[in-house]
Design a protein around this motif. Structure first.
Motif, PDB file in Angstrom:
ATOM      1  N   VAL A  27      -4.598 -14.514  66.095  1.00 59.94           N
ATOM      2  CA  VAL A  27      -4.006 -13.452  64.787  1.00 59.94           C
ATOM      3  C   VAL A  27      -5.328 -12.924  64.337  1.00 59.94           C
ATOM      4  CG1 VAL A  27      -3.099 -13.287  63.297  1.00 59.94           C
ATOM      5  CG2 VAL A  27      -2.444 -14.643  65.620  1.00 59.94           C
ATOM      6  N   LEU A  28      -6.021 -13.423  64.162  1.00 60.25           N
ATOM      7  CA  LEU A  28      -7.753 -12.670  63.853  1.00 60.25           C
ATOM      8  C   LEU A  28      -8.451 -12.307  64.861  1.00 60.25           C
ATOM      9  CD1 LEU A  28      -7.714 -15.148  60.181  1.00 60.25           C
ATOM     10  CD2 LEU A  28      -6.452 -12.910  60.491  1.00 60.25           C
ATOM     11  N   GLY A  29      -8.619 -12.642  65.634  1.00 58.72           N
ATOM     12  CA  GLY A  29      -9.136 -12.099  66.288  1.00 58.72           C
ATOM     13  C   GLY A  29     -10.837 -12.326  66.035  1.00 58.72           C
ATOM     14  N   CYS A  30     -11.219 -14.071  65.826  1.00 61.86           N
ATOM     15  CA  CYS A  30     -12.478 -14.561  66.241  1.00 61.86           C
ATOM     16  C   CYS A  30     -12.842 -15.241  67.189  1.00 61.86           C
ATOM     17  CB  CYS A  30     -12.076 -15.663  64.976  1.00 61.86           C
ATOM     18  SG  CYS A  30     -12.153 -15.483  63.548  1.00 61.86           S
ATOM     19  N   GLU A  86      -7.718  -0.174  60.513  1.00 59.57           N
ATOM     20  CA  GLU A  86      -7.700  -0.336  61.764  1.00 59.57           C
ATOM     21  C   GLU A  86      -6.833  -1.990  61.910  1.00 59.57           C
ATOM     22  OE1 GLU A  86     -11.141   0.994  63.353  1.00 59.57           O
ATOM     23  OE2 GLU A  86     -10.275   2.713  63.143  1.00 59.57           O
ATOM     24  N   LEU A  87      -7.957  -3.006  60.828  1.00 58.65           N
ATOM     25  CA  LEU A  87      -7.591  -4.025  60.569  1.00 58.65           C
ATOM     26  C   LEU A  87      -6.037  -4.599  59.887  1.00 58.65           C
ATOM     27  CD1 LEU A  87     -11.118  -5.452  58.687  1.00 58.65           C
ATOM     28  CD2 LEU A  87     -10.463  -5.683  60.924  1.00 58.65           C
ATOM     29  N   GLU A  93       0.239  -6.106  64.524  1.00 58.82           N
ATOM     30  CA  GLU A  93       0.918  -5.975  65.781  1.00 58.82           C
ATOM     31  C   GLU A  93       0.892  -7.007  66.152  1.00 58.82           C
ATOM     32  OE1 GLU A  93      -1.741  -2.767  67.300  1.00 58.82           O
ATOM     33  OE2 GLU A  93      -0.977  -1.342  66.539  1.00 58.82           O
ATOM     34  N   LYS A  94      -0.250  -8.143  65.134  1.00 58.88           N
ATOM     35  CA  LYS A  94      -0.131  -9.534  66.292  1.00 58.88           C
ATOM     36  C   LYS A  94       0.629 -10.573  65.709  1.00 58.88           C
ATOM     37  CE  LYS A  94      -5.207  -9.152  67.869  1.00 58.88           C
ATOM     38  NZ  LYS A  94      -6.851  -9.479  67.459  1.00 58.88           N
ATOM     39  N   GLU A 113      -7.127  -3.092  49.014  1.00 54.54           N
ATOM     40  CA  GLU A 113      -7.212  -4.212  49.546  1.00 54.54           C
ATOM     41  C   GLU A 113      -5.431  -4.600  50.135  1.00 54.54           C
ATOM     42  OE1 GLU A 113      -8.290  -7.171  46.416  1.00 54.54           O
ATOM     43  OE2 GLU A 113      -6.326  -7.040  46.010  1.00 54.54           O
ATOM     44  N   PHE A 114      -5.384  -6.234  50.915  1.00 55.07           N
ATOM     45  CA  PHE A 114      -4.621  -6.294  51.308  1.00 55.07           C
ATOM     46  C   PHE A 114      -5.253  -7.787  51.745  1.00 55.07           C
ATOM     47  CE2 PHE A 114      -6.101  -5.479  55.952  1.00 55.07           C
ATOM     48  CZ  PHE A 114      -5.839  -5.816  56.545  1.00 55.07           C
ATOM     49  N   ALA A 115      -3.961  -8.733  51.938  1.00 57.55           N
ATOM     50  CA  ALA A 115      -3.709 -10.097  52.273  1.00 57.55           C
ATOM     51  C   ALA A 115      -3.169 -11.144  53.365  1.00 57.55           C
ATOM     52  CB  ALA A 115      -3.884 -10.845  50.868  1.00 57.55           C
ATOM     53  N   ILE A 116      -3.211 -11.667  53.882  1.00 56.67           N
ATOM     54  CA  ILE A 116      -2.416 -12.391  54.595  1.00 56.67           C
ATOM     55  C   ILE A 116      -2.939 -14.298  54.339  1.00 56.67           C
ATOM     56  CG2 ILE A 116      -2.606 -10.120  56.467  1.00 56.67           C
ATOM     57  CD1 ILE A 116      -4.496 -12.948  57.838  1.00 56.67           C
TER      58      ILE A 116
END
Length: 132
Positions: A27-30, A86-87, A93-94, A113-116
């Motif tokens: 999800v976070l692409g780490c 973009e993030l 999308e994920k 800002e935004f948060a998950i």
């Protein structure tokens, strides 16, 4: 002159280490290893995920006095609003759980800002000015 700190990692105790590794990778692409979850190098998002001994040990932050209802556990600075948007699109999308939709604080920069939240409800916020 003493050396400056190059980077840091946030340590999180998690309820299910494999589930957390999957989330941070998919999800976070780490880049996820046995030692950390890293995105955008050592000066980007860095988290050390550790299996908690019990569910009681998993402790996302509580909101500060007078703050909104969501407390941040990790805050990631993003260079400009294009990258921030973009993030947001990538994470949405994920199917990341968005707990704060993108918003702009006109009195602070302006700041956007935004948060998950992750599977253990650790809140990860992303924000920045528009490249100023």
């Amino acid at each position: 002159m003493s050396k400056q700190i190059h980077s840091s990692l946030k340590v999180l105790l998690v309820s299910d280490l494999e589930r957390s590794k999957t989330f941070y990778r998919d999800v976070l692409g780490c880049e996820v290893t046995d030692w950390w979850a890293i995105r955008d190098g050592y000066t980007g998002l860095g988290v050390k995920l550790l299996q908690a001994n019990s569910l009681e040990d998993v402790c996302p932050n509580k909101p500060a006095k007078g703050d909104m209802q969501v407390a941040y556990d990790i805050y990631c600075y993003v260079e400009n609003w294009t990258e921030l948007d973009e993030l947001y699109t990538e994470f949405k999308e994920k199917r990341a759980t968005i707990v704060i939709e993108p918003w702009i604080d006109s009195d602070s920069g302006p700041w956007k800002e935004f948060a998950i939240v992750d599977p253990d409800n650790y809140c990860i916020a992303f924000g920045g000015t528009n490249g100023y």
